[in-house]
Enzyme design. Structure first.
Site, PDB file in Angstrom:
ATOM      1  CD  GLU A   1      -3.068  -0.468   0.037  1.00 42.47           C
ATOM      2  OE1 GLU A   1      -3.122  -0.128  -1.163  1.00 42.47           O
ATOM      3  OE2 GLU A   1      -3.612  -1.484   0.487  1.00 42.47           O
TER       4      GLU A   1
ATOM      5  CG  ASP B   1       0.467   2.866  -6.589  1.00 39.82           C
ATOM      6  OD1 ASP B   1       0.702   3.667  -5.662  1.00 39.82           O
ATOM      7  OD2 ASP B   1      -0.638   2.799  -7.166  1.00 39.82           O
TER       8      ASP B   1
ATOM      9  CG  ASP C   1      -6.245   1.711  -7.693  1.00 35.40           C
ATOM     10  OD1 ASP C   1      -5.564   0.852  -7.105  1.00 35.40           O
ATOM     11  OD2 ASP C   1      -6.712   2.714  -7.122  1.00 35.40           O
TER      12      ASP C   1
HETATM   13  C1  GAF Z   1      -5.236   4.589  -4.213  1.00 36.98           C
HETATM   14  C2  GAF Z   1      -4.438   4.998  -5.442  1.00 36.98           C
HETATM   15  F1  GAF Z   1      -5.276   5.225  -6.492  1.00 36.98           F
HETATM   16  C3  GAF Z   1      -3.415   3.909  -5.803  1.00 36.98           C
HETATM   17  O1  GAF Z   1      -2.627   4.344  -6.873  1.00 36.98           O
HETATM   18  C4  GAF Z   1      -2.566   3.546  -4.598  1.00 36.98           C
HETATM   19  O2  GAF Z   1      -1.607   4.552  -4.345  1.00 36.98           O
HETATM   20  C5  GAF Z   1      -3.427   3.278  -3.372  1.00 36.98           C
HETATM   21  O3  GAF Z   1      -4.340   4.338  -3.136  1.00 36.98           O
HETATM   22  C6  GAF Z   1      -2.603   3.076  -2.133  1.00 36.98           C
HETATM   23  O4  GAF Z   1      -1.850   1.907  -2.243  1.00 36.98           O
HETATM   24  O5  GAF Z   1      -6.028   3.482  -4.483  1.00 36.98           O
END
Ligand code: GAF
Length: 399
Positions: A42, A45, A185
């Site tokens: 988490e 990315d 996502d």
């Molecule tokens: C949200 C963001 F859209 C993703 O890119 C990611 O950073 C996530 O938060 C956290 O892991 O869903």
């Protein structure tokens, strides 16, 4: 009381009906894209790190038809969004921008049109219907963006590159929804596979499917019903803090930093920046170890990593909230639960719990009746199977 999450065919049927009501004909194109749950990794990315999400049977459906002229008309079946639920605009001439506006939900469509990778795009009429809960941390936005992009591909094919498609949808989110999200996502919404999680290297965009087909294993998703929104300042602030930490460390991104290097530089950054970076560096390591553990069937080890991830998101990254913490604690009290954590961006939304199939009913009952949190919808999905929904339960937290 348990109720079933509608099958994709039922969502398509609902969208078709609404299309016929609004436009008096049958839609010619019908597409869908999934929501996702992230098992671990988490806020890694946008630091070039690893993530391990899986696609869900919760989907966004777009049905529609090409228009003879340049006008675009979209209708949403979602009653939770701001009015109006029918929006019209003109497809811009090549090169001219399509600015975001009101209502906010239509900006996902505008953004995807703007960043679509082939031209010219014709006008169209479309209806959107979705079973991905809004603000539930299950990526309702990316599933809409990817469904819309897939719809446009049927009207004006692009080169079909899946990564470029995910990147275009990510750009739509940046420019038209105002969320500087990473790529997780959109990429899992494009490439997700039934009964698999995806280990994604967000630097190289390499995607490795990790099978999740053990019938004795269940992934339980629990909605705190605290609606999260990433459009506030917290998400962009976290991104900035990570960039700041990387720059103090002399790295392009935190992916390249080690804990030793972070400790060595601790005196040169404030405590908050240090904590954010510590979370990211360790979470990237946990994600790689976690995917290996899942491949080996070491669920105990994976569960332990999930709990470490949650604690780190709560204490170092500070993106959890009381309801999520309490749902995780309740899950961990149940025999047969391997691990549990918040999932997605945080500040509300869902938790994800890995557990033995025989423990699911007990876990749901315990999470509903410990009474230390206010919760409603509970979703259970097993190895990519259609999730089950439990609805309508609400308790006041007790002291
Ligand atoms: C949200 C963001 F859209 C993703 O890119 C990611 O950073 C996530 O938060 C956290 O892991 O869903």
């Amino acid at each position: 009381m348990a109720s079933r999450v509608p099958a994709v065919s039922e969502v398509v049927e609902e969208a078709r009906r609404l299309f016929e009501q609004n436009f008096g004909s049958r839609p010619e194109v019908e597409v869908c894209a999934p929501g996702r749950v992230n098992l671990i990794g988490e806020h890694t990315d946008y630091n070039d790190g690893f993530v391990l999400p899986m696609a869900l049977a919760l989907v966004t459906v777009v049905v529609g038809t090409r228009d003879a002229g340049r006008s675009v008309t979209i209708v949403t079946a979602n009653e939770d969004v701001a009015e109006p639920r029918r929006v019209e605009f003109q497809m811009p001439n090549d090169g001219s921008p399509l600015s975001p506006g009101q209502p906010g939900w239509a900006n996902y469509v505008r953004g995807v049109v703007q960043h679509y990778r082939a031209s010219p795009l014709p006008g169209f009429k479309a209806v959107i219907a979705s079973t991905v809960p809004l603000g539930g941390g299950l990526s309702s936005s990316a599933s809409l963006e990817v469904a819309m992009y897939t719809f446009l591909q049927q009207l004006q094919p692009d080169d079909g590159d899946p990564v470029a498609k995910a990147v275009a949808c990510q750009q739509a989110e940046h420019t038209h929804a105002g969320v500087p999200c990473g790529i997780m996502d959109q990429l899992v919404a494009v490439l997700g596979r039934k009964a698999h999680a995806l280990l994604i290297d967000c630097r190289s965009m390499e995607v490795t499917p990790v099978p999740l087909s053990d019938p004795s294993l269940v992934i339980l998703i629990t909605n705190s019903n605290v609606r999260h929104s990433l459009t506030g300042s917290e998400y962009p602030t976290r991104r900035k803090q990570c960039m700041e930490a990387a720059s103090v460390l002399g790295k392009g991104s935190l992916r390249d930093a080690t804990l030793e290097e972070l400790e060595g530089a601790r005196g040169r950054m404030d405590e908050v920046t240090y904590s954010r970076a510590r979370h990211v560096i360790q979470e990237i390591q946990r994600t790689v170890r976690g995917s290996e553990a899942l491949k080996r069937g070491s669920y105990q080890e994976f569960g332990k990593l999930m709990v470490e991830s949650h604690n780190s998101l709560r204490d170092l990254y500070e993106v959890s909230c009381r309801e999520l913490d309490e749902l995780v604690l309740a899950a961990l009290e149940v025999d047969g639960v391997f691990g549990s954590r918040m999932t997605g961006g945080g500040f509300g939304g869902c938790t994800v719990t890995l557990l033995q199939a025989h423990a699911v009913d007990r876990a749901i009952l315990h999470m509903k009746t410990t009474g230390r949190y206010a919760t409603g919808l509970l979703l259970a999905g097993s190895s990519g199977a259609v999730p089950r929904a439990e609805g309508g339960h609400r308790r006041r937290p007790q002291g």
